[in-house]
Enzyme design. Structure first.
Site, PDB file in Angstrom:
ATOM      1  N   TRP A 161       0.816  -1.216   0.000  1.00  0.00           N
ATOM      2  CA  TRP A 161       0.000   0.000   0.000  1.00  0.00           C
ATOM      3  C   TRP A 161       0.847   1.263   0.000  1.00  0.00           C
ATOM      4  CZ3 TRP A 161       1.711   2.694   4.067  1.00  0.00           C
ATOM      5  CH2 TRP A 161       2.269   1.963   5.121  1.00  0.00           C
ATOM      6  N   ASN A 162       2.148   1.168   0.308  1.00  0.00           N
ATOM      7  CA  ASN A 162       2.877   2.409   0.599  1.00  0.00           C
ATOM      8  C   ASN A 162       3.196   3.251  -0.645  1.00  0.00           C
ATOM      9  OD1 ASN A 162       4.811   0.515  -0.143  1.00  0.00           O
ATOM     10  ND2 ASN A 162       6.370   1.339   1.222  1.00  0.00           N
ATOM     11  N   ARG A 170       6.793  -0.739 -11.511  1.00  0.00           N
ATOM     12  CA  ARG A 170       8.143  -1.326 -11.524  1.00  0.00           C
ATOM     13  C   ARG A 170       8.106  -2.773 -12.021  1.00  0.00           C
ATOM     14  NH1 ARG A 170      11.468   0.277  -6.165  1.00  0.00           N
ATOM     15  NH2 ARG A 170      10.408  -1.517  -5.331  1.00  0.00           N
ATOM     16  N   LYS A 185      -2.564  -8.164  -8.058  1.00  0.00           N
ATOM     17  CA  LYS A 185      -3.356  -7.995  -6.838  1.00  0.00           C
ATOM     18  C   LYS A 185      -2.779  -6.840  -6.031  1.00  0.00           C
ATOM     19  CE  LYS A 185      -3.216  -8.981  -2.711  1.00  0.00           C
ATOM     20  NZ  LYS A 185      -3.757  -7.731  -2.165  1.00  0.00           N
ATOM     21  N   PRO A 186      -3.409  -5.671  -6.131  1.00  0.00           N
ATOM     22  CA  PRO A 186      -2.901  -4.536  -5.342  1.00  0.00           C
ATOM     23  C   PRO A 186      -3.317  -4.683  -3.870  1.00  0.00           C
ATOM     24  CG  PRO A 186      -4.819  -3.878  -6.645  1.00  0.00           C
ATOM     25  CD  PRO A 186      -4.575  -5.339  -6.935  1.00  0.00           C
ATOM     26  N   SER A 240       6.143  -7.216   2.975  1.00  0.00           N
ATOM     27  CA  SER A 240       6.917  -7.509   4.181  1.00  0.00           C
ATOM     28  C   SER A 240       7.645  -8.845   4.054  1.00  0.00           C
ATOM     29  CB  SER A 240       5.982  -7.533   5.383  1.00  0.00           C
ATOM     30  OG  SER A 240       5.042  -8.564   5.211  1.00  0.00           O
ATOM     31  N   GLU A 261      10.794  -8.265  -3.247  1.00  0.00           N
ATOM     32  CA  GLU A 261      11.225  -6.938  -2.779  1.00  0.00           C
ATOM     33  C   GLU A 261      10.647  -6.785  -1.382  1.00  0.00           C
ATOM     34  OE1 GLU A 261      13.179  -4.836  -4.321  1.00  0.00           O
ATOM     35  OE2 GLU A 261      13.187  -5.603  -6.357  1.00  0.00           O
ATOM     36  N   LEU A 262      11.479  -7.025  -0.356  1.00  0.00           N
ATOM     37  CA  LEU A 262      10.933  -7.167   0.997  1.00  0.00           C
ATOM     38  C   LEU A 262      11.318  -5.999   1.905  1.00  0.00           C
ATOM     39  CD1 LEU A 262      11.604 -11.005   1.206  1.00  0.00           C
ATOM     40  CD2 LEU A 262       9.565  -9.821   0.381  1.00  0.00           C
ATOM     41  N   CYS A 295      10.255   1.285   2.273  1.00  0.00           N
ATOM     42  CA  CYS A 295      11.229   0.220   2.554  1.00  0.00           C
ATOM     43  C   CYS A 295      12.628   0.799   2.588  1.00  0.00           C
ATOM     44  CB  CYS A 295      11.124  -0.867   1.500  1.00  0.00           C
ATOM     45  SG  CYS A 295      11.226  -0.207  -0.163  1.00  0.00           S
ATOM     46  N   GLU A 392      11.722  -2.727  11.531  1.00  0.00           N
ATOM     47  CA  GLU A 392      11.369  -1.687  10.561  1.00  0.00           C
ATOM     48  C   GLU A 392      10.324  -0.774  11.228  1.00  0.00           C
ATOM     49  OE1 GLU A 392       9.488  -3.314   7.047  1.00  0.00           O
ATOM     50  OE2 GLU A 392      10.551  -1.899   5.761  1.00  0.00           O
ATOM     51  N   SER A 452      16.097   5.838  -5.240  1.00  0.00           N
ATOM     52  CA  SER A 452      15.138   5.319  -6.220  1.00  0.00           C
ATOM     53  C   SER A 452      15.297   6.021  -7.561  1.00  0.00           C
ATOM     54  CB  SER A 452      13.715   5.525  -5.700  1.00  0.00           C
ATOM     55  OG  SER A 452      13.596   4.870  -4.465  1.00  0.00           O
TER      56      SER A 452
HETATM   57  P1  NAD Z   1       2.381  -6.901   3.440  1.00  0.00           P
HETATM   58  O1  NAD Z   1       3.399  -7.962   3.296  1.00  0.00           O
HETATM   59  O2  NAD Z   1       1.487  -6.952   4.597  1.00  0.00           O
HETATM   60  O3  NAD Z   1       1.450  -6.847   2.158  1.00  0.00           O
HETATM   61  C1  NAD Z   1       1.958  -6.723   0.850  1.00  0.00           C
HETATM   62  C2  NAD Z   1       0.964  -7.319  -0.111  1.00  0.00           C
HETATM   63  O4  NAD Z   1       0.846  -8.709   0.163  1.00  0.00           O
HETATM   64  C3  NAD Z   1      -0.451  -6.757  -0.005  1.00  0.00           C
HETATM   65  O5  NAD Z   1      -1.023  -6.707  -1.288  1.00  0.00           O
HETATM   66  C4  NAD Z   1      -1.163  -7.801   0.847  1.00  0.00           C
HETATM   67  O6  NAD Z   1      -2.552  -7.838   0.617  1.00  0.00           O
HETATM   68  C5  NAD Z   1      -0.505  -9.063   0.345  1.00  0.00           C
HETATM   69  N1  NAD Z   1      -0.565 -10.197   1.257  1.00  0.00           N
HETATM   70  C6  NAD Z   1      -0.596 -10.195   2.610  1.00  0.00           C
HETATM   71  N2  NAD Z   1      -0.643 -11.462   3.073  1.00  0.00           N
HETATM   72  C7  NAD Z   1      -0.638 -12.285   1.988  1.00  0.00           C
HETATM   73  C8  NAD Z   1      -0.677 -13.693   1.804  1.00  0.00           C
HETATM   74  N3  NAD Z   1      -0.714 -14.525   2.828  1.00  0.00           N
HETATM   75  N4  NAD Z   1      -0.674 -14.178   0.547  1.00  0.00           N
HETATM   76  C9  NAD Z   1      -0.621 -13.347  -0.518  1.00  0.00           C
HETATM   77  N5  NAD Z   1      -0.583 -12.005  -0.408  1.00  0.00           N
HETATM   78  C10 NAD Z   1      -0.573 -11.474   0.832  1.00  0.00           C
HETATM   79  O7  NAD Z   1       3.196  -5.534   3.376  1.00  0.00           O
HETATM   80  P2  NAD Z   1       2.612  -4.047   3.447  1.00  0.00           P
HETATM   81  O8  NAD Z   1       2.327  -3.722   4.861  1.00  0.00           O
HETATM   82  O9  NAD Z   1       1.562  -3.841   2.428  1.00  0.00           O
HETATM   83  O10 NAD Z   1       3.874  -3.218   2.931  1.00  0.00           O
HETATM   84  C11 NAD Z   1       4.890  -2.825   3.763  1.00  0.00           C
HETATM   85  C12 NAD Z   1       6.100  -3.731   3.620  1.00  0.00           C
HETATM   86  O11 NAD Z   1       6.514  -3.749   2.257  1.00  0.00           O
HETATM   87  C13 NAD Z   1       7.289  -3.225   4.398  1.00  0.00           C
HETATM   88  O12 NAD Z   1       7.946  -4.300   5.030  1.00  0.00           O
HETATM   89  C14 NAD Z   1       8.173  -2.614   3.314  1.00  0.00           C
HETATM   90  O13 NAD Z   1       9.527  -2.555   3.640  1.00  0.00           O
HETATM   91  C15 NAD Z   1       7.913  -3.527   2.175  1.00  0.00           C
HETATM   92  N6  NAD Z   1       8.246  -2.861   0.907  1.00  0.00           N
HETATM   93  C16 NAD Z   1       9.346  -3.280   0.232  1.00  0.00           C
HETATM   94  C17 NAD Z   1       9.717  -2.652  -0.942  1.00  0.00           C
HETATM   95  C18 NAD Z   1      10.927  -3.084  -1.699  1.00  0.00           C
HETATM   96  O14 NAD Z   1      11.034  -2.717  -2.858  1.00  0.00           O
HETATM   97  N7  NAD Z   1      11.840  -3.848  -1.117  1.00  0.00           N
HETATM   98  C19 NAD Z   1       8.950  -1.591  -1.429  1.00  0.00           C
HETATM   99  C20 NAD Z   1       7.820  -1.178  -0.714  1.00  0.00           C
HETATM  100  C21 NAD Z   1       7.487  -1.844   0.457  1.00  0.00           C
END
Ligand code: NAD
Length: 488
Positions: A161-162, A170, A185-186, A240, A261-262, A295, A392, A452
């Site tokens: 979502w961020n 990307r 899937k957003p 995450s 990308e975590l 991130c 984080e 970036s």
């Molecule tokens: P999240 O992992 O909770 O969710 C990310 C996506 O995964 C969402 O679309 C969510 O609906 C989906 N999701 C959640 N559980 C799932 C499952 N069991 N199966 C399939 N999909 C699932 O993360 P968030 O809170 O949306 O985003 C923040 C995290 O993303 C932070 O840790 C941040 O560092 C990371 N992030 C990394 C990058 C990068 O490029 N490395 C960029 C942006 C954000």
């Protein structure tokens, strides 16, 4: 047009259904969910709540479209991306308003993200025509080696979502340039920017089935059957680390190609020979971009003991002066956090640090609502045991800790399971290279607080993931290599 009129207009115009095989439609069960404005807590619109049947229908459409899309001339694919880039830029104010409404970041930040997001489409419109192979003689002189690169096939993208649009483009830019079709899937917290982008891509000529979008509140249940389906060839995830690990385990069943990308825990290291004005500017950018919900956000500041007081005071002054408020209001620099749960996490990390002995230099607490606001915060004298040095933060909080030697700085910077990005401020050229080489990260900001860039390979090492987005490397994630042994 006034901001209120623009707000009404963008919400009235945004698509709210699933997009499958070139048509907008409700989910199989007909359910919807509300998208909230994090600065007011109010629901903006209802969006279709898809499920596994919808996601499999999306995969059907992507699979059907794959062969034609791969056979479409790369110039034509690139031109669709280029037209989309131009259309996004022409509509950036509307798109930025939509993004600010659903995600909370100030309008200036949303404009920045929209331009950054669009730039991936421009970059990959240029890369589409440069997918090449090679032809060489076998070293023994007898045969020939032919190496070709082909699209991997239908992909599943899961995004956070961020950065509601850029984290999508990307992946979409290189996938479309390479000739892959997509199920997207957003995040359910911010689906609107991706739905608006989908509309634009189709207006700009993307054929039906090449992009299919499924919004849902059941991420695991909806994407699980797609990941298990042998027609899927690639999973790219941004989010995450714990969710990434689960998805990697699921992807192993089909031995899917995977990009991850975590999470991050970026150190920001300031040496005594740094230009302190530049370091403070960079710190504000690396910490406060996207309200700290990035991130790449600087998570902890390691500053040489000889300059730590000066640096901390200046940083605290800058953060204290930042205007917090609804992102649509003039002059606002810091919006709300995405939801109450996120604010609770920031609050608990700060409380933990303070109870361990950290000193609050500015901020230190939540702000009155409505909305999930948290005051820009600088913490000094943060002890090693404080959780926020290891976790984080994902919020506007800057913990500052002192170091005495270069070795100590490197070891503190690397003392994390994450390895996305590090920031380094020094005016000593040898030190810059020495420390850069020693940092266990995928990216380094050397005397700058922002890394970036669509022309650069973005990505991490260690538990920040693998795979690269952007740059020349970005398209490789969507190409398989085939080698042909040629007998003459
Ligand atoms: P999240 O992992 O909770 O969710 C990310 C996506 O995964 C969402 O679309 C969510 O609906 C989906 N999701 C959640 N559980 C799932 C499952 N069991 N199966 C399939 N999909 C699932 O993360 P968030 O809170 O949306 O985003 C923040 C995290 O993303 C932070 O840790 C941040 O560092 C990371 N992030 C990394 C990058 C990068 O490029 N490395 C960029 C942006 C954000």
């Amino acid at each position: 047009m006034t901001d209120t009129a623009l707000e009404t207009k963008v919400l009235a115009g945004v698509p709210t259904q699933l997009f499958i095989g070139g048509t907008w439609r409700d989910g199989a069960k007909g359910r919807t969910f509300g998208v909230e404005d994090p600065s007011t807590g109010k629901t903006l619109v209802q969006v279709s709540d898809g499920d596994a049947d919808d996601a499999l229908a999306a995969l059907d459409a992507a699979t059907q479209a794959q062969a034609d899309w791969a056979a479409t001339p790369s110039r034509q694919r690139g031109e669709i991306l280029r037209r989309t880039y131009e259309t996004i830029i022409a509509r950036q104010d509307e798109l930025a308003m939509l993004m600010t409404l659903e995600m909370g970041k100030p309008l200036s930040g949303s404009v920045g993200e929209i331009r950054y997001a669009a730039d991936f489409l421009r970059w990959f419109s240029e890369e589409a025509v440069r997918v090449d192979g090679r032809y060489t003689a076998e070293p023994n002189g007898n045969g020939r080696l032919l190496v070709m690169r082909q699209p991997v096939g239908p992909c599943l993208f899961i995004t956070p979502w961020n950065f509601p649009m850029a984290m999508g483009t990307r992946k979409l830019g290189p996938a479309f340039a390479a000739g892959c079709t997509v199920v997207m899937k957003p995040a359910d917290l911010t689906p609107l920017s991706m739905l608006a982008l989908t509309n634009i891509l189709h207006e700009c000529g993307l054929p039906p089935g090449v992009l299919n979008v499924v919004t849902t509140t059941d991420a695991g249940g909806t994407t699980g059957p797609v990941i298990a389906d042998p027609r899927l060839r690639k999973l790219s995830f941004t989010g995450s680390t714990p969710v990434g690990k689960r998805l990697m385990a699921a992807a192993s069943e089909q031995v899917l190609r995977v990009s991850m990308e975590l999470g991050g825990n970026a150190p920001f290291v300031v040496f005594p020979d740094a230009d302190l004005d530049a370091a403070v500017d960079g710190a504000v950018e690396a910490k406060m971009r996207n309200i700290g919900e990035a991130c790449t956000a600087a998570n902890r500041f390691h500053v040489h003991r000889s300059v730590i007081q000066d640096f901390s005071e200046r940083l605290a002054k800058r953060l204290a002066a930042m205007k917090v408020g609804r992102g649509t209001e003039d002059g606002v620099e810091v919006g709300p956090l995405i939801e109450e749960k996120a604010r609770q996490k920031v609050r608990s990390l700060v409380d933990d640090a303070v109870s361990a002995g950290a000193k609050v230099l500015t901020g230190g607490g939540a702000l009155d609502g409505p909305g999930y606001f948290y005051a820009p915060t600088v913490l000094g004298e943060v002890p090693d045991r404080a959780r926020l040095l290891r976790e984080e933060i994902f919020g506007p909080v800057a913990p500052v800790v002192a170091f005495d030697s270069e070795e100590e700085a490197i070891s503190a910077a690397n003392a994390t399971e994450f390895g996305l990005v590090a920031y380094l401020y020094t005016s000593d050229f040898s030190r810059a290279l020495r420390v850069t080489e020693a940092l266990e990260v995928g990216m380094v900001g050397l005397n700058q607080g922002l890394v970036s860039n669509p022309a650069a390979p973005f990505g991490g090492v260690k538990q920040s993931g693998f795979g690269r987005e952007g740059g020349r490397e970005g398209i490789d994630e969507y190409l398989n290599v085939k080698y042909v042994a040629v007998h003459l």
